[in-house]
Design an enzyme around this catalytic site. Structure first.
Site, PDB file in Angstrom:
ATOM      1  N   GLY A 244       0.746  -1.249   0.000  1.00 22.52           N
ATOM      2  CA  GLY A 244       0.000   0.000   0.000  1.00 22.52           C
ATOM      3  C   GLY A 244       0.769   1.289   0.000  1.00 22.52           C
ATOM      4  O   GLY A 244       0.169   2.351  -0.169  1.00 22.52           O
ATOM      5  N   CYS A 351     -14.124   4.258 -28.027  1.00 18.82           N
ATOM      6  CA  CYS A 351     -15.428   4.913 -28.133  1.00 18.82           C
ATOM      7  C   CYS A 351     -16.125   5.016 -26.785  1.00 18.82           C
ATOM      8  O   CYS A 351     -17.134   4.338 -26.541  1.00 18.82           O
ATOM      9  CB  CYS A 351     -16.291   4.160 -29.139  1.00 18.82           C
ATOM     10  SG  CYS A 351     -15.460   4.071 -30.715  1.00 18.82           S
TER      11      CYS A 351
HETATM   12  N1  LLP Z   1      -1.649  -6.970  -0.742  1.00 18.41           N
HETATM   13  C1  LLP Z   1      -2.953  -7.063  -0.994  1.00 18.41           C
HETATM   14  C2  LLP Z   1      -3.744  -8.052  -0.273  1.00 18.41           C
HETATM   15  C3  LLP Z   1      -3.562  -6.209  -1.931  1.00 18.41           C
HETATM   16  O1  LLP Z   1      -4.861  -6.294  -2.148  1.00 18.41           O
HETATM   17  C4  LLP Z   1      -2.767  -5.262  -2.624  1.00 18.41           C
HETATM   18  C5  LLP Z   1      -3.354  -4.370  -3.633  1.00 18.41           C
HETATM   19  C6  LLP Z   1      -1.382  -5.222  -2.339  1.00 18.41           C
HETATM   20  C7  LLP Z   1      -0.861  -6.083  -1.388  1.00 18.41           C
HETATM   21  C8  LLP Z   1      -0.458  -4.264  -3.028  1.00 18.41           C
HETATM   22  O2  LLP Z   1      -0.780  -2.948  -2.761  1.00 18.41           O
HETATM   23  P1  LLP Z   1       0.133  -1.761  -3.303  1.00 18.41           P
HETATM   24  O3  LLP Z   1       1.455  -1.843  -2.584  1.00 18.41           O
HETATM   25  O4  LLP Z   1       0.297  -1.945  -4.756  1.00 18.41           O
HETATM   26  O5  LLP Z   1      -0.620  -0.555  -2.978  1.00 18.41           O
HETATM   27  N2  LLP Z   1      -5.520  -0.865  -9.323  1.00 18.41           N
HETATM   28  C9  LLP Z   1      -5.398   0.085  -8.233  1.00 18.41           C
HETATM   29  C10 LLP Z   1      -4.727  -0.509  -7.026  1.00 18.41           C
HETATM   30  C11 LLP Z   1      -5.394  -1.754  -6.500  1.00 18.41           C
HETATM   31  C12 LLP Z   1      -4.691  -2.329  -5.308  1.00 18.41           C
HETATM   32  C13 LLP Z   1      -5.271  -3.645  -4.957  1.00 18.41           C
HETATM   33  N3  LLP Z   1      -4.597  -4.335  -3.905  1.00 18.41           N
HETATM   34  C14 LLP Z   1      -4.701   1.324  -8.762  1.00 18.41           C
HETATM   35  O6  LLP Z   1      -4.304   1.350  -9.915  1.00 18.41           O
HETATM   36  O7  LLP Z   1      -4.547   2.298  -8.026  1.00 18.41           O
END
Ligand code: LLP
Length: 424
Positions: A244, A351
């Site tokens: 995150g 589109c």
């Molecule tokens: N662990 C779990 C259980 C998750 O659901 C996620 C991301 C991560 C780790 C990794 O999180 P990160 O470090 O990438 O923030 N498509 C969206 C982001 C969706 C994130 C979903 N879960 C965007 O483009 O902002």
């Protein structure tokens, strides 16, 4: 102004470069739309986590949903990283890229029995279980296959990560995880079920988090539970604080990984939990600023209310603006002499009115110029689709030895429908 992605992304004599390679030149050579990633930028991002985690027993699992290309996985596997997966398909990718299944954690709210079996046979480190129903299912699969599933419960800490609602996952009304007040009974159930071995606890509160406090709040809630669970005689070896950590898209100033980890470790120590393994699942912050999407300007349409800069990349290549109204910085790779500055909506050929990459952007552009959408290494290609029968873009990696490698060629449009059948 510093460019998101610097020092890897820079302007040199007017040309936008990634790790020393002029992006306009790469676009001319390989065609557009084109994703370009810097391997060194990815290595630097993962290295920062690894250095900060070094004093602690730890497992750094790249959340591969952010960018699942094999060469990206290979880059992290070679650094000794584990992986956070959410499907059987992701597990197959890890293995194809040379990753170590024993360093894989399996997250996700809807794992199928087949996926569970595949992961058990591969010997994954841990299943992050999200519901009582999933525990029962996993116990059945483990018993049937004669294997033991190591489990952690994903607990919903009910902490506001202060991010976009679509990517905020740790609040009560999200579909994710076991409610905090159900955690102890669920752990007791897990400990009693055959085929399961309880090993940890986890949470994931959201994505693109730009502050440390939500992590510390979530950690406190997890450690309270660890103490409550252990009081029932169930030992937990690891604490997984999810992923995150945000990146810079425009002017965000997220904390460095090292800063976050130092504070997490200090809190664990202060609360007498320093002996536990710390697991982290970063995705975006390992790859986001390491990549750009290059696109060529096709037409400039000046309108009464708006000016449109029509480019050859679209929402199918990069969904984030359409899906989350995400702001991603757009730069002209090498503004030409004919270009005049104006305010543009940068839009694609799909589109849909939602097909835009940037709105109200002040840019100096002319037809045929190449634009770069920055910070596109995470959730860019990963979310790409074939909408409008558009082939997905080429991906290049500038490897740590300075070579430019095609890590995935542009799709062949006829392949998109090659498996389809006409009816009699
Ligand atoms: N662990 C779990 C259980 C998750 O659901 C996620 C991301 C991560 C780790 C990794 O999180 P990160 O470090 O990438 O923030 N498509 C969206 C982001 C969706 C994130 C979903 N879960 C965007 O483009 O902002």
């Amino acid at each position: 102004m510093t460019l998101p992605g610097s020092p890897w992304l820079a302007r040199q004599a007017g040309e936008l470069t990634l790790d020393g390679h002029a992006l306009r030149g790469l676009a001319r050579e390989y065609g557009t739309p084109l994703f370009v990633y810097s391997q060194r930028a990815m290595q630097a991002a993962a290295g920062a986590y690894q250095r900060a985690l070094a004093p602690q027993p730890h497992l750094l699992c790249y959340a591969m949903k952010a960018n699942p290309s094999l060469a990206v996985l290979q880059t992290f596997a070679r650094m000794g990283c584990g992986f956070d997966i959410v499907s059987g398909g992701e597990l197959q990718r890890v293995i194809a890229a040379g990753g170590d299944a024993s360093q894989v954690i399996f997250s996700g709210v809807g794992k199928t029995a087949r996926e569970m079996e595949m992961a058990l046979r591969a010997g994954v480190a841990c299943f992050n279980v999200e519901s009582e129903g999933e525990l029962e299912r996993l116990s059945e699969v483990a018993t049937r296959t004669g294997l033991t599933a190591r489990v952690s419960l994903r607990v919903n800490p009910d902490v506001d990560a202060g991010t976009h609602p679509y990517i905020s996952t740790g609040l009560k009304n999200n579909k994710f995880g076991v409610a905090h007040d159900r955690a102890v009974p669920t752990y007791r159930r897990a400990a009693a079920l055959p085929g399961l071995q309880v090993v940890g606890i986890d949470c994931h509160i959201g994505s693109q988090i730009t502050q440390i406090e939500p992590y510390l709040d979530a950690l406190d809630r997890l450690l309270d539970l660890v103490e409550a669970v252990e009081a029932h005689g169930i030992a937990l070896q690891h604490v997984d604080i999810g992923g995150g950590l945000g990146i810079t898209y425009t002017d965000e100033k997220p904390p460095e990984a090292g800063e976050l980890i130092a504070q997490v470790l200090a809190r664990m120590k202060a609360r007498g939990h320093a002996h536990r393994t710390l697991v982290m699942e970063p995705g975006r912050s390992l790859v986001g600023n390491a990549g750009v999407l290059l696109t060529q300007v096709m037409y400039l349409k000046r309108g009464e209310g708006k000016n449109f800069c029509v480019v050859d990349a679209a929402m199918n290549d990069l969904m984030r603006p359409a899906l989350y109204q995400a702001y991603m910085q757009i730069e002209a790779c090498a503004p030409g002499a004919q270009a005049t500055e104006a305010t543009w909506d940068v839009v694609g050929p799909v589109c849909e009115s939602g097909d835009w990459l940037g709105r109200d952007r002040v840019l100096r552009v002319a037809p045929d110029d190449v634009l770069a959408v920055l910070s596109a290494g995470a959730y860019g290609k990963a979310l790409a689709s074939n909408y409008n029968s558009r082939a997905r873009a080429t991906e290049l990696m500038i490897t740590s030895d300075g070579q430019v490698r095609v890590i995935r060629p542009r799709e062949d449009t006829t392949q998109l429908f090659a498996a389809e059948q006409l009816v009699p």
